[in-house]
Scaffold this active site. Structure first.
Site, PDB file in Angstrom:
ATOM      1  N   ASP A  78      -8.696 -63.194   4.111  1.00 30.96           N
ATOM      2  CA  ASP A  78      -9.347 -61.939   3.720  1.00 30.96           C
ATOM      3  C   ASP A  78      -8.318 -60.904   3.266  1.00 30.96           C
ATOM      4  O   ASP A  78      -8.664 -59.904   2.650  1.00 30.96           O
ATOM      5  CB  ASP A  78     -10.098 -61.346   4.922  1.00 30.96           C
ATOM      6  CG  ASP A  78     -11.592 -61.610   4.879  1.00 30.96           C
ATOM      7  OD1 ASP A  78     -12.142 -61.747   3.779  1.00 30.96           O
ATOM      8  OD2 ASP A  78     -12.191 -61.670   5.972  1.00 30.96           O
ATOM      9  N   GLN A  84     -16.157 -62.394   9.856  1.00 33.40           N
ATOM     10  CA  GLN A  84     -17.036 -61.601   9.002  1.00 33.40           C
ATOM     11  C   GLN A  84     -17.285 -60.224   9.626  1.00 33.40           C
ATOM     12  O   GLN A  84     -17.563 -60.103  10.817  1.00 33.40           O
ATOM     13  CB  GLN A  84     -18.367 -62.361   8.789  1.00 33.40           C
ATOM     14  CG  GLN A  84     -19.320 -61.714   7.796  1.00 33.40           C
ATOM     15  CD  GLN A  84     -18.790 -61.686   6.366  1.00 33.40           C
ATOM     16  OE1 GLN A  84     -17.982 -62.521   5.965  1.00 33.40           O
ATOM     17  NE2 GLN A  84     -19.238 -60.720   5.577  1.00 33.40           N
ATOM     18  N   LYS A 116     -20.119 -68.227   1.119  1.00 35.43           N
ATOM     19  CA  LYS A 116     -18.719 -68.662   1.241  1.00 35.43           C
ATOM     20  C   LYS A 116     -18.657 -70.152   1.599  1.00 35.43           C
ATOM     21  O   LYS A 116     -17.847 -70.902   1.059  1.00 35.43           O
ATOM     22  CB  LYS A 116     -17.997 -67.805   2.305  1.00 35.43           C
ATOM     23  CG  LYS A 116     -17.787 -66.359   1.844  1.00 35.43           C
ATOM     24  CD  LYS A 116     -17.358 -65.405   2.954  1.00 35.43           C
ATOM     25  CE  LYS A 116     -17.286 -63.978   2.414  1.00 35.43           C
ATOM     26  NZ  LYS A 116     -16.918 -62.971   3.410  1.00 35.43           N
TER      27      LYS A 116
END
Ligand code: GUN
Length: 291
Positions: free
Chosen positions: A120, A97, A53
């Site tokens: 997200d 995460q 990412k």
């Protein structure tokens, strides 16, 4: 022989489109978009995903920051990190995460993220808008899968889509996106589904996201099926430099000959998830900058 759904190539195309946009904004004197990743603990797969990412941010010209914590960070400490990121005007979007250590509630952390910065798409506010016309930030993996299907001109309207796995991150939002905006008929299968093959054999489009290498074999699909494999399990492989290979949930050798389209592992869904995160960060940035 199936056409390979080349997520790596499509993600590269998306990144180059977004990179051009960023160059344009910066040329006008604006700051670049800024994505932050919060990583807790030493999970090898999470480290790899986060580094992918961060690398993508570099490619498109975003500012990126990685905030790392030991896995003994308390839930309250992590909540105050979230609070800080919510109010930091220099941060357009951020991710925490997953997975998190057992002593930290994913739900509590997710609920605290400002939906405007939730790139997200996991917060209740964004999740609740998945099937609405004016949705804002969609969950990255299902969003990437839809984008991949669209770029290969694979229609979902009227198709029978079978999703295997009902996770919050992939299976459930995938089902909603396919049945809602995608106008498909959807079956969601999971660990308690009886006779899985009976369902998968009826799929025009099959999305598998359970993390069980080789779960879907050739005898479980029909001719012409479109197969999207979200699985990326690390299995020991002495022939690989890192000592492991990434294995999908689909047995490629027996399924590919029957499929019309299929994603590879790696190089299929993974890069599309990252591309979606990059798209979501651009959406959040434009909102923050009133562009
Ligand atoms: N863990 C596995 N996939 C994801 C993802 O898309 N976002 C976050 N934050 N964690 C993950």
């Amino acid at each position: 022989m199936a056409t390979i759904l080349d997520g790596k190539k499509v993600a590269r195309d998306i990144e180059s489109e977004i990179g051009e946009e960023v160059t344009g904004f910066v040329a006008k004197g604006l700051r670049p978009p800024h994505l932050v990743a919060v990583l807790v603990g030493e999970d090898g797969a999470s480290k790899t995903y986060v580094s992918g990412k961060m690398k993508a941010c570099e490619v498109v010209g975003y500012k990126s920051s990685l905030i790392k914590f030991d896995d003994n960070i308390s839930e309250n400490e992590l909540l105050s990190v979230v609070d800080r990121l919510n109010t930091d005007e220099g941060v357009d979007g951020y991710i925490v995460q997953l997975p998190l250590p057992d002593h930290i509630s994913v739900e509590k952390i997710t609920d605290r993220i400002d939906p405007i910065k939730d790139v997200d798409g996991f917060t209740p506010a964004n999740y609740g808008k998945i099937d609405m016309e004016h949705h804002s930030l969609l969950p990255a993996t299902p969003m990437g899968i839809i984008e991949l299907l669209e770029r290969y001109k694979i229609e979902t309207k009227g198709k029978h889509c079978v999703v295997v796995g009902k996770s919050h991150i992939v299976g459930m939002p995938m089902g909603i996106l396919l049945a809602g905006p995608g106008d498909a008929t959807v079956t969601i299968c999971h660990i308690h589904t009886k006779n899985l093959a009976e369902h998968t054999q009826k799929a025009d489009i099959l999305v598998v996201a359970v993390g069980k290498p080789g779960l879907i074999s050739g005898d479980m699909v029909k001719e012409g099926v479109v197969v999207v494999d979200v699985g990326t399990t690390r299995v020991p492989d002495a022939s690989k430099k890192k000592g492991f290979a990434l294995k999908g949930d689909v047995d490629f050798a027996t399924v590919e000959p029957k499929a019309s389209y299929i994603t590879p592992v790696p190089g299929g869904v993974g890069p599309m998830t990252i591309a979606s995160l990059i798209i979501n960060t651009m959406i959040a940035y434009k909102k923050a900058m009133c562009l």
